[in-house]
Structures are given as structure tokens and as C-alpha cells.
Design a protein around this motif. Sequence first.
Motif, short mmCIF file in Angstrom:
data_model
loop_
_atom_site.label_atom_id
_atom_site.label_comp_id
_atom_site.label_asym_id
_atom_site.label_seq_id
_atom_site.Cartn_x
_atom_site.Cartn_y
_atom_site.Cartn_z
N GLN A 52 0.80 -1.23 0.00
CA GLN A 52 0.00 0.00 0.00
C GLN A 52 0.83 1.28 0.00
OE1 GLN A 52 -3.53 -1.09 2.86
NE2 GLN A 52 -4.15 -0.03 1.03
N ARG A 68 -9.29 2.86 -12.57
CA ARG A 68 -9.83 3.83 -11.61
C ARG A 68 -9.71 5.27 -12.09
NH1 ARG A 68 -8.87 -0.50 -9.01
NH2 ARG A 68 -10.18 -1.08 -7.24
N PRO A 108 -8.74 11.00 1.64
CA PRO A 108 -10.13 11.46 1.73
C PRO A 108 -10.24 12.98 1.79
CG PRO A 108 -9.51 10.06 3.61
CD PRO A 108 -8.35 10.11 2.72
N ALA A 162 -6.74 -2.15 -6.07
CA ALA A 162 -7.53 -1.49 -5.03
C ALA A 162 -6.64 -1.10 -3.87
CB ALA A 162 -8.65 -2.41 -4.56
N GLY A 216 -5.50 2.77 -2.84
CA GLY A 216 -5.85 3.30 -1.53
C GLY A 216 -4.70 4.06 -0.90
N GLY A 253 -6.15 6.17 1.90
CA GLY A 253 -7.34 5.68 1.22
C GLY A 253 -8.04 6.77 0.44
N SER A 254 -9.04 6.36 -0.34
CA SER A 254 -9.77 7.33 -1.16
C SER A 254 -10.88 7.97 -0.33
CB SER A 254 -10.38 6.63 -2.36
OG SER A 254 -11.32 5.68 -1.92
N GLY A 255 -11.17 7.43 0.83
CA GLY A 255 -12.32 7.89 1.58
C GLY A 255 -13.51 7.02 1.24
N THR A 269 -16.78 5.58 -0.03
CA THR A 269 -17.60 5.83 -1.22
C THR A 269 -16.84 6.55 -2.34
OG1 THR A 269 -18.54 7.99 -0.67
CG2 THR A 269 -19.68 6.07 0.21
N TYR A 270 -15.58 6.94 -2.11
CA TYR A 270 -14.87 7.63 -3.18
C TYR A 270 -13.96 6.71 -3.99
CZ TYR A 270 -16.62 12.00 -1.37
OH TYR A 270 -17.45 13.01 -0.98
N GLY A 271 -13.88 5.44 -3.61
CA GLY A 271 -13.06 4.50 -4.36
C GLY A 271 -13.89 3.70 -5.34
N PHE A 272 -13.26 2.70 -5.95
CA PHE A 272 -13.97 1.87 -6.92
C PHE A 272 -13.81 0.39 -6.61
CE2 PHE A 272 -12.87 5.84 -8.85
CZ PHE A 272 -14.05 6.23 -9.44
N PRO A 273 -14.13 -0.01 -5.36
CA PRO A 273 -13.92 -1.42 -5.01
C PRO A 273 -14.83 -2.38 -5.80
CG PRO A 273 -15.07 -0.28 -3.26
CD PRO A 273 -14.68 0.75 -4.25
N MET A 277 -14.94 -2.84 -8.72
CA MET A 277 -14.22 -3.43 -9.83
C MET A 277 -13.72 -4.83 -9.49
SD MET A 277 -11.95 -0.34 -11.32
CE MET A 277 -12.71 1.13 -11.99
N GLY A 317 -8.89 -1.67 2.21
CA GLY A 317 -7.59 -1.10 1.86
C GLY A 317 -7.70 0.05 0.88
N GLU A 318 -8.69 -0.02 -0.03
CA GLU A 318 -8.83 1.05 -1.01
C GLU A 318 -9.46 2.30 -0.40
OE1 GLU A 318 -10.92 0.15 -4.61
OE2 GLU A 318 -10.72 2.21 -5.33
N GLY A 335 -7.57 3.02 3.16
CA GLY A 335 -6.12 3.09 3.04
C GLY A 335 -5.41 2.11 3.96
#
Lengths: 472, 429
Positions: A35, A50, A128, B298, B302, B306-308, B310-314, B316, B330-331, B334
Motif C-alpha cells: 500500500q 480507476r 479522503p 484497489a 488506496g 485511502g480514497s475515503g 464511497t470515493y473508491g472503486f472497489p 471493480m 484497503g482502497e 487506506g
Amino acid sequence: MHLNITDKFYKNIRGVAFSLIGLLVILFFYLAYVQIIQEDFLANHPLNHRALELAAKTQHGTIVDLHGEKLAVSIPDGSGGFKRKYPYGPITGHVVGYDSAKYGKTGIESTYSGDLTGLNNPLRHLGPITSIWKNQPGNNVGLTIDARLQETAYKALGTKRGAIVAISPRTGAILAMVSKPSFDPNSIDQSWDTVSQAADSPLLNRSVQGLYPPGSTLKVMIAEAVLAEKIADRNRIFNCNGALKIGPDYILTESNHQAHGKINLEEALAVSCNITFGTLSLELGRNRMEKTFERYGFNRPLGNDLQELSSRLPDFSRLSDGELAQTGIGQGSLLVTPIRMAMLASSFANQGIMMQPYLVNQVTAPDGTVVKRFTPKKWLQPSSPQLADIIKQMMITVVNAGTGSGTRLSGISVAGKTGTAENPHGASHAWFIGFAPADDPQIAIAVIVENGGSGGETAAPIARQIFAQALR
Amino acid sequence: MGLYKMMDDSLQLQERGLLLIASLIVITGVLAVSLATNSLDSKILALLGCLIACWLSIHLILRHSSHRNGDPFFLPLAVMLIGIGLTMVLRLKPALFLYQSIWVIAGLFCFLFSVFFFRHLEQLSQYKYLCGMIGIVLLLIAIIFGVDIGGHRSWVILGPVRFQPSEFAKIFIILFLAAYLTERHELLTSATKHYGPLVLPHPRFIAPLLAIWGLAMVMFVVQRDLGSALLYFGITIIMVYIASGRLTYVLLGIILFFIGSFACYKLYAHVQVRVDIWLNPWADPNGKAYQIVQSLFALGSGGILGSGLTYGFPQMIPEVHTDFIFAAIGEELGFAGSSAVLISYILIIYRAFKAALETINPFSILVAAGLAVSFALQIFLIIGGVTKFFPLTGITLPFVSYGGSSMVANFILLGMLFAISEERPKHAP
């Protein structure tokens, strides 16, 4: 006894606990490696969609023309995402490009994708926290294109196949760039099958990727070369009897099979005399011919985001005399793009200096602050101001008293050169390159009409309409 | 007496405080997802209140019964993991939030029941063969009647009920092994036969070991379930090691497993595929290795923070809400979130081993150790799998993945550990 068992169990359990928890701690460090260390590799991997998905969620920046006229805007599609809308449709199809989830991106939509989508924001790593400004649209891109001139050029080509490139000689800014046939980027998803398979290749941006023999438009460069190399001066008289025998079995002729008689260089250019320029090419020779092409940058990529296809130059050292003469009149195996011919014309309009052609003036943030600004850059200086001025005078004569008469405008002096390029695919391609006003050049142009016949009859009047619009 | 009372009170306060923090995590997570998707639903909030009331009442019931000495970390850690799991289920499959909540409530009641039931754990050792039989029958049911749902042939469908017997079989097998090994540990240690340089116990005593090895191999081949095979086999050899103290067993077990796995690798294409994907997922990233490559994307996308939510695309990643929920964490949360989850598991495992080391009844010791080992192996297999540290095996993430069998079984397991931790002497910290 009991104590004995339990103590033994305890000892073994401690060993197992250390091993298993140790294994999980190693897993913890591995997770950190994936990560943190591998983050950039994985996040930017081309198979990781993405970025595309993220781009679809953000409102892309607007693409505007020189005067702020909108060429591409993002409008809500009603389901949380955004849809691209192109007010000028096929008129700016190739320059602006399309943005399709299915078929990718082209043009400015592709080359400025990072700016337009805002994804090249360096603050992306803040996680975020970035969602605070995530709903902001991407940066706006301001082009050098003049939408009205673009429209004029688009209409002037009519239903013919071809391309028009107009640049500002002093800056290199591209004012118009049209390729026909075009396509409507608004409906690219629906029309893809038709458009991508059509025999006349509407998706091909002919102005930067169409390769054509330049025909007689190249004679302005040869004229400059013979003066620069002092092979001839303006007073030398050539005798054109309509045919030139080169070697044992090749005869160079005039396209209309007429003899021009006794003429000087200026008159030869005005009537586009093949015999004179064939003779001069032979005198120039293979080496100096090659050097001339290099001087004008034909072997050098433009190296920016124009996605230009490089010119096809012949292998000069292996040219026969006949092929050498043909190269000098823009025929043979030589192939160039329309933008290169517009640049050639612009160098005589700008005291022998070729500016770096560019398409984007500036990139601005949604709040109007300028993120990037592009300033005109000198690219090459193929000619001296004195020689450029002599060629300019000759090009004025071409329009005033020669093949270029179709571009004559009342009250404005125009410089130009026509071309009628023979090609193996049917009727000749009609060419015109030139600039106006000759005494204070504002616009340099290259027009090509595929299989359009005579340059003077087909291409020159198209150039005239564009000059008229640009100099209004 | 007064001193014990004070200590009990401090444990109670500790557990309550931790539970409140864990509850706060759930509330924040659910609110974040609801607000980000503009779908603040009163039903979800009511459900959330219900859940919090549930675990707080269980806390009160357990701390006011006659035994008050249970480990105060188990329940809050499980609740925190459940909170993260519920948040992710709400974010990934909102329609399943209600079901998952019901499973959590069912699980909490099973936990309570399990604590009360296993307070008399020693008595169970009399029924060891029954336990062993039930465990094996459950596994056989899965092998024979297993139906493929989401890539695992480990589901059994009984009318309207679908469940994964292997989640429950684990508990019975551990009980059986613990009882069998406490009884026979001396024989396993002393009765040996010499085979050249190898010193092995009499074949009679390694028969159960061989039986479970055989069962694991069958699971591997028939169910294509490498994860469960490894899990059961690992639990068996490690428990035998704990009882006997002989590394020979571990060595023997590993050799047997490698022989079996190698034969499977040579004989079965699907095993080869699994291993090849693990060795080089980039050879076929859009085909066979799609899931693991998407999981790595993913995790990498992250990054640290992380993307926060609901802001990621898990989405997929196929099957993201069950086996790959860790990659989604993790995405969107983070490394900060994924490492928090991993550390929570490590703490539970640590406390489980501690419970084993603090109890005095040999049978309880082995049960607690067996449960700790099973938990540790499961965490290693699933998190190691989605991060490509280990070949991917289809195992659920305890308390986090969507699914009823896993939730209920893991709560029963946690209840057993809690009950065993109550057995510790009063003076233990």
C-alpha cells in the motif's frame, strides 16, 4: 502430574503463538509494502481503470477558442456523471477531439486529459481530504484556434476531402485546423462503426497526419535555396521549351505541355515552370537538396502535442537525376503534411524565422488563475530576412500575375504559391500556400484539396475566403 | 473479596469503555457512508441503535452473572471489526445491510449462549468422539452435497437455508482434537517406533492425523478448496505439536502436505492455475488473475489514507463484499484502515493465546490454543491471499465479510474463548 502436562502445553503454546503472531506481523509489513511502496505502480498501472472512472465522475474543464468561445463543455448527464458536449460539432472535431468511455480520447481531449479532468493534481495523495475539492471541475484549456475562422475554413472546403491549416506567422499559434471529411464528436459512440470503417477515413486528422506530395508549392523553398546557394540570381534567364531531357530515358514536361520561353526566376515561379525548377534542382544537387530540407526542419519532429506524422523524405544519395528533378518540383517519393507547408509559407512571412506551432494558449483553473501559459517560441531560422523578403516579393507576383490569382483580395496584398500535385490515386491534389497581408503578415495558410485538380482553380479561392475572414 | 470486586469492576469499566469506542466507530462509518451517498435512512439508524443496544446488554449480562472475570478485549475488538464490516457492506451492497445486521444480532446471541454453554467445557471432553463425528460429517456433507456459490463449492442448501458447514465443523474438530490429545498426549510423546533415522509414534496414534490429512486432500481436490484444506490440516498438526512437543509431527505433516499438494499440482489443472496466478499474476491480468490483480489495484490505489468511504472503486473486484472485502477496506480506508483491521485480529489472537496460557485445565488449554491457531491461520490465509502474499484461497474474513455462517460460527468461537478466559485464576491481570 497435572502441573507437568499444563507446563508442557504452555511451553509449546508459547512457541506456536510467537510463530503465528510473527507470521502475521510479517504480513503486516508486506501489506505496508503493497500500500505504500507499490502505491504509484499499482495506482497508475494502465490496466487500473480507476483513473478513467474518476475522470467520468468529475466535471471536465471547458475548452475555449481564442476569444473564449466554448468548443467543449461538460454537462450533467442526469445520473451523477458528466457528458461532453461540443457546440461546434464536426467543425472542431479533429482539433478538440472526442472523449468516449468506449473508444478513448483524441485531440486536445487526449493530450490535455490530465488538466481537463484535474487528475494531475499533485494533492491527489492526501486521500479522503481531497474529496473537499473533488466536486470542482477540471482546469480549462484555452486554444489558439479562432472558432469563426475555423468555421469559415470548414465551410470553404465544402464537401471536398482535404485539409486547411492557418497559423499566425509571428507567433506560430494555430488559428484554424480543419480536416475533411470530419465527424461529430457529440455522437461518436453511436456513429463509431460507420466513422471508423469509412473508406475516406473521417477520423484521420489530415492537417497533421495526412501525407501528400507538395507539388509546385515546394518551389518557393527551391527558389530560396538557389538564391542562398548562389546558383542563380534574380536576373538569370531560363529558357523553357516545354520539355527537359534528363539522362537517357526521362523527359520532364510542363503540366499543360506549353513552353514558357525566356523567363527569370520570379516569372518561373509565377507560372510554376517545371523546366526551370527541374534544371535548378539538378544544379543544386543531391547534397544541397538534402541540406535544404533539413534547414526547413522537414526531418525534425515538432516534438509537442500536435501528434504530427513525420514527412517522408527520399534517400537523397540514391536519387537518379530524374528523381532529383522531380523532388525539386514537389513530386516523386516526397510526402509532407499540410501543417509543414503552412510553416514553410510562414517562414517567408516572418523574416525567415519559423515559429514553433502551438495549439494551446493557456490552462486556467476553474477560479480563473492561470496554471500554465504558453509563449511563442522560435523553432528554426531557415532563411535570412533579406532572402525571405525576396521570396515574399516573388510570392506576391504569383498572386498578382501568376497562377495564384484566385486569392487576390481588393486592397490587401496577398503572397502565395499554388500546386497541382500528381499522385497515383486519381486526379491531382490542389494546393495553395501563402500569407496575407504581404506587408504585415497576420495569417499564413496551407490548403489542400484531395484530387481537387488545379491548385490555382480549386485551392486558391478557398484560401481567399479564409484570408477575407481573418483580415476583416 | 473486596479486592476481587474492585478488579471485576475495573474489567467491567474497561470493557464498557472499549465497547463505547467501538460503537462510535460503527456510528461514524455508517453516517459517513449514508451522508456521502445522500441516503440517510431512519431504518438504518434504528437498526444501528438496535445493534448497539444488543452488544451493550450482552456486556451487562456477562458482567452481572456469577462469573465476571472474562477477558474484556474480545467483545470490543469483535464489535469494532463488525462495525468496519457493516460499514463496508452498507457501502458495497446496501441491500445486504439488513441481513448482515440480523446475522450480527444472531451472532451476538450465539456468543452469549456459547459463553454460558462452554462454562462447563470439561464435561464436553466425554463426548469427544461425538464431536469428531459431527465435525467429519459436516465436512463430508459439504464435500458430497456442496453447491457452488460465488466460486466455492462449500455451500449446502437445505430448503430456504444456505450455510457453509465447514465454518462450524472447525469448532467440533478442535473440540475432538483437544479431548483426544489431552487423553493420549503421553502415548503420542513416548510410544515410538524407529524407522531408520526417523523416530515416529506407533501408527495407531497417528491414525487420526492421517485421517484428517486425507480429508483435507479430498477437500482440496473435490471442493477445490485449498483454504479449508490448509486450515484443517494446519490446525491438526499444530495441535498435535502443542500436545506432544515433537517437531517431528510438524515436519511429517509438512512433508505429507507437500507430497499431496505436489501430486495435486501435477494432476489437476485448477491447482496449477491457482499457483501460476500466485507466482505471476501479470501474465494474464485480464483473465485468470483478474480478481487478484484488481485486488492489488484497489490496495495500491488506496495508499496510506485511502480514497475515503464511497470515493473508491472497489466494485471493480468481483466478490468484493465477501472474500475481497479486505481489499475494499484497503482502497477506501487506506493502509490506515487495513492495518487497523489486521492489528485488531492480531490482538484477538494474542488474547486467545493468553487465555490458553492462563487457564489450568489441560483440555481447556488445548481448546483455547486450537481456536487461537484456527483464527490465526484463517487471517493469514485470507489477508495473505488478497495481498498476493500467499496463493489465494476462498476463506471469509471473520466478523467483516458478508455472510451468516461465518458470522455465527466466529461468534460461537469467540464465546468459547471468552468462557475459557473466565476460568483464569482471580488474581490474573
